[in-house]
Design a protein around this motif. Structure first.
Motif, PDB file in Angstrom:
ATOM      1  N   SER A   1       1.987   5.930   8.263  1.00 46.60           N
ATOM      2  CA  SER A   1       1.997   7.206   8.994  1.00 46.60           C
ATOM      3  C   SER A   1       0.649   7.865   8.702  1.00 46.60           C
ATOM      4  N   PRO A   2      -0.088   8.258   9.745  1.00 52.59           N
ATOM      5  CA  PRO A   2      -1.434   8.798   9.506  1.00 52.59           C
ATOM      6  C   PRO A   2      -1.403  10.265   9.050  1.00 52.59           C
ATOM      7  N   THR A   3      -0.807  10.472   7.899  1.00 54.08           N
ATOM      8  CA  THR A   3      -0.723  11.833   7.355  1.00 54.08           C
ATOM      9  C   THR A   3      -1.798  12.053   6.303  1.00 54.08           C
ATOM     10  N   GLY A   4      -2.605  11.027   6.058  1.00 57.79           N
ATOM     11  CA  GLY A   4      -3.689  11.114   5.076  1.00 57.79           C
ATOM     12  C   GLY A   4      -4.156   9.709   4.783  1.00 57.79           C
ATOM     13  N   PRO A   5      -5.213   9.564   3.992  1.00 52.69           N
ATOM     14  CA  PRO A   5      -5.705   8.215   3.684  1.00 52.69           C
ATOM     15  C   PRO A   5      -4.711   7.447   2.811  1.00 52.69           C
ATOM     16  N   LEU A   6      -4.878   6.142   2.747  1.00 52.60           N
ATOM     17  CA  LEU A   6      -3.994   5.319   1.904  1.00 52.60           C
ATOM     18  C   LEU A   6      -4.253   5.628   0.427  1.00 52.60           C
ATOM     19  N   HIS A   7      -3.175   5.603  -0.348  1.00 50.50           N
ATOM     20  CA  HIS A   7      -3.286   5.747  -1.809  1.00 50.50           C
ATOM     21  C   HIS A   7      -2.784   4.439  -2.432  1.00 50.50           C
ATOM     22  N   PHE A   8      -2.755   4.401  -3.746  1.00 50.60           N
ATOM     23  CA  PHE A   8      -2.418   3.145  -4.415  1.00 50.60           C
ATOM     24  C   PHE A   8      -1.025   2.631  -4.005  1.00 50.60           C
ATOM     25  N   GLY A   9      -0.064   3.536  -3.853  1.00 46.68           N
ATOM     26  CA  GLY A   9       1.301   3.123  -3.477  1.00 46.68           C
ATOM     27  C   GLY A   9       1.321   2.477  -2.098  1.00 46.68           C
TER      28      GLY A   9
ATOM     29  N   VAL B   1       5.180   5.196  -8.725  1.00 46.36           N
ATOM     30  CA  VAL B   1       5.509   6.598  -9.028  1.00 46.36           C
ATOM     31  C   VAL B   1       4.481   7.156 -10.019  1.00 46.36           C
ATOM     32  N   ASN B   2       4.385   8.483 -10.065  1.00 42.92           N
ATOM     33  CA  ASN B   2       3.494   9.102 -11.062  1.00 42.92           C
ATOM     34  C   ASN B   2       4.260   9.269 -12.374  1.00 42.92           C
ATOM     35  N   ALA B   3       3.608   9.855 -13.371  1.00 43.06           N
ATOM     36  CA  ALA B   3       4.227   9.948 -14.699  1.00 43.06           C
ATOM     37  C   ALA B   3       5.524  10.766 -14.649  1.00 43.06           C
ATOM     38  N   ALA B   4       5.642  11.645 -13.632  1.00 39.21           N
ATOM     39  CA  ALA B   4       6.866  12.454 -13.506  1.00 39.21           C
ATOM     40  C   ALA B   4       7.955  11.719 -12.716  1.00 39.21           C
ATOM     41  N   GLY B   5       7.675  10.464 -12.335  1.00 39.26           N
ATOM     42  CA  GLY B   5       8.689   9.675 -11.624  1.00 39.26           C
ATOM     43  C   GLY B   5       8.716   9.954 -10.130  1.00 39.26           C
ATOM     44  N   GLN B   6       7.713  10.712  -9.618  1.00 41.56           N
ATOM     45  CA  GLN B   6       7.690  11.009  -8.176  1.00 41.56           C
ATOM     46  C   GLN B   6       6.869   9.955  -7.453  1.00 41.56           C
ATOM     47  N   LYS B   7       7.326   9.605  -6.231  1.00 47.63           N
ATOM     48  CA  LYS B   7       6.595   8.649  -5.402  1.00 47.63           C
ATOM     49  C   LYS B   7       5.175   9.168  -5.174  1.00 47.63           C
ATOM     50  N   LEU B   8       4.174   8.271  -5.255  1.00 45.89           N
ATOM     51  CA  LEU B   8       2.813   8.697  -4.919  1.00 45.89           C
ATOM     52  C   LEU B   8       2.800   9.055  -3.441  1.00 45.89           C
ATOM     53  N   SER B   9       2.314  10.202  -3.118  1.00 40.65           N
ATOM     54  CA  SER B   9       2.263  10.638  -1.717  1.00 40.65           C
ATOM     55  C   SER B   9       1.292  11.792  -1.624  1.00 40.65           C
TER      56      SER B   9
ATOM     57  N   LEU C   1       0.069  14.722  -4.382  1.00 43.27           N
ATOM     58  CA  LEU C   1      -1.385  14.765  -4.575  1.00 43.27           C
ATOM     59  C   LEU C   1      -1.961  13.435  -5.084  1.00 43.27           C
ATOM     60  N   ALA C   2      -1.422  12.335  -4.561  1.00 42.17           N
ATOM     61  CA  ALA C   2      -1.968  11.020  -4.941  1.00 42.17           C
ATOM     62  C   ALA C   2      -3.390  10.903  -4.392  1.00 42.17           C
ATOM     63  N   PRO C   3      -4.348  10.475  -5.191  1.00 39.70           N
ATOM     64  CA  PRO C   3      -5.713  10.353  -4.672  1.00 39.70           C
ATOM     65  C   PRO C   3      -5.837   9.204  -3.679  1.00 39.70           C
ATOM     66  N   ALA C   4      -6.795   9.352  -2.739  1.00 37.86           N
ATOM     67  CA  ALA C   4      -7.090   8.259  -1.795  1.00 37.86           C
ATOM     68  C   ALA C   4      -7.615   7.071  -2.587  1.00 37.86           C
ATOM     69  N   LEU C   5      -7.489   5.876  -2.022  1.00 39.26           N
ATOM     70  CA  LEU C   5      -8.018   4.671  -2.675  1.00 39.26           C
ATOM     71  C   LEU C   5      -9.512   4.832  -2.924  1.00 39.26           C
ATOM     72  N   PRO C   6     -10.009   4.371  -4.071  1.00 41.48           N
ATOM     73  CA  PRO C   6     -11.436   4.535  -4.343  1.00 41.48           C
ATOM     74  C   PRO C   6     -12.293   3.656  -3.430  1.00 41.48           C
TER      75      PRO C   6
END
Ligand code: GLU
Length: 301
Positions: free
Chosen positions: A13-21, A229-237, A241-246
């Motif tokens: 879904s083009p809601t932002g750039p791809l992240h690691f997840g 997931v992040n350290a809090a157990g939330q899906k990266l999204s 605030l999951a960062p875009a792929l480097p």
């Protein structure tokens, strides 16, 4: 080997750039298709117009290319496919399987929740709209039967749609077609044989199988790969605030994605780039090595 050529797909879904997840899901579906000598398609799921971010679709395609994930053919764009979704809704309406619903979000706030935290539709409009009510969304009827499927990672899973989901929305109150309807219409249109995607969508599968049955569409095989997931157990999204792929050090990021999928590359490939890593991984791909549990992202991802 089956006679049917494997066709996989990645449907961001083009809601932002791809992240690691999202990279993990893209890599898994690419490897699964390529390891079988099959085709790999990309579909831009820009149905939810208000959530789409201008420029994100192009950014995603560039990221896929930079990570060596090259697709076959044209990218299918959902915002151009309303006629196909309308035809599917007509088909459901014609056999009395879809009905208009007048319930508002606030009216459904008190509905019981399923294990995923989604409201289970209590069926208020199932036998007709209350007098004077304005139709808003369209829902599809579900039955009190168990819908089962074999997931290639999770094994056999069953869900009773009536008690765990309820009649679900196929056209939203804002006039947009719902993901569940579009995804089955498009998977069939593109001849997808193997859906490989993130485990956040695992419990959407019985809804999709139900629609395939009603619409007379073939059911692809399904495999749901671990959620990152992040350290809090939330899906990266985007929301978490999951960062875009480097844009540099892609080999190391890809190696991490492969490790997440249970396919850590050998030490000899420590400095390899995407093309070499993907070649190694497609020669070694075994879906039975993909873990089931969510994986916690390293702080940098
Ligand atoms: N567009 C969905 C997402 O980005 C994926 C849909 C699918 O793979 O079925 O989460």
């Amino acid at each position: 080997m089956s006679a049917t050529r494997t066709i996989g797909r990645f449907a961001p879904s083009p809601t932002g750039p791809l992240h690691f997840g999202s990279l993990v899901a893209a890599v898994a579906s690419w490897l699964d298709a390529r390891a079988a000598g099959g085709r790999w398609l990309v579909r831009m799921e820009d149905l939810d117009r208000p959530r789409c971010v201008p420029g994100a679709a192009d950014a995603i395609l560039h990221q896929l290319e930079a990570y060596g994930l090259i697709w076959d053919g044209e990218v299918l764009v959902q915002s151009r496919r309303d006629d196909a979704y309308a035809a599917a809704l007509n088909q459901l309406q014609a056999v009395g399987q879809a009905y208009p619903c007048a319930c508002t979000r606030s009216q459904l706030a008190a509905a019981p929740r399923n294990a995923e935290g989604e409201a289970v539709y209590p069926g208020a409009c199932r036998t007709g709209l209350p007098p004077g009510a304005t139709p808003r969304a369209w829902r599809v009827r579900v039955g009190d039967v168990s819908t089962c499927f074999h997931d290639r990672v999770h094994g056999r899973l069953c869900q009773t749609l009536e008690t765990e989901v309820g009649d679900f929305i196929v056209k939203r109150a804002d006039g947009l077609f719902a993901y569940q309807l579009a995804v089955v219409v498009d998977d069939a249109h593109q001849g997808v044989t193997d859906v490989v995607r993130g485990a956040d969508l695992l419990w959407n599968t019985p809804r999709q199988i139900h629609l395939q049955t009603l619409l007379g569409l073939p059911a692809p095989r399904y495999a749901h790969v671990p959620l990152v997931v992040n350290a809090a157990g939330q899906k990266l999204s985007k929301q978490t605030l999951a960062p875009a792929l480097p844009e540099s050090g892609r080999g190391a990021v890809l190696a991490e994605a492969l490790a997440t999928l249970g396919h850590a590359p050998p030490a000899g490939l420590a400095n390899a780039g995407p093309a070499e890593l993907l070649a190694w991984a497609s020669a070694h791909w075994k879906i039975e090595n993909v873990p089931r549990r969510p994986v916690i992202a390293k702080p940098a991802s």
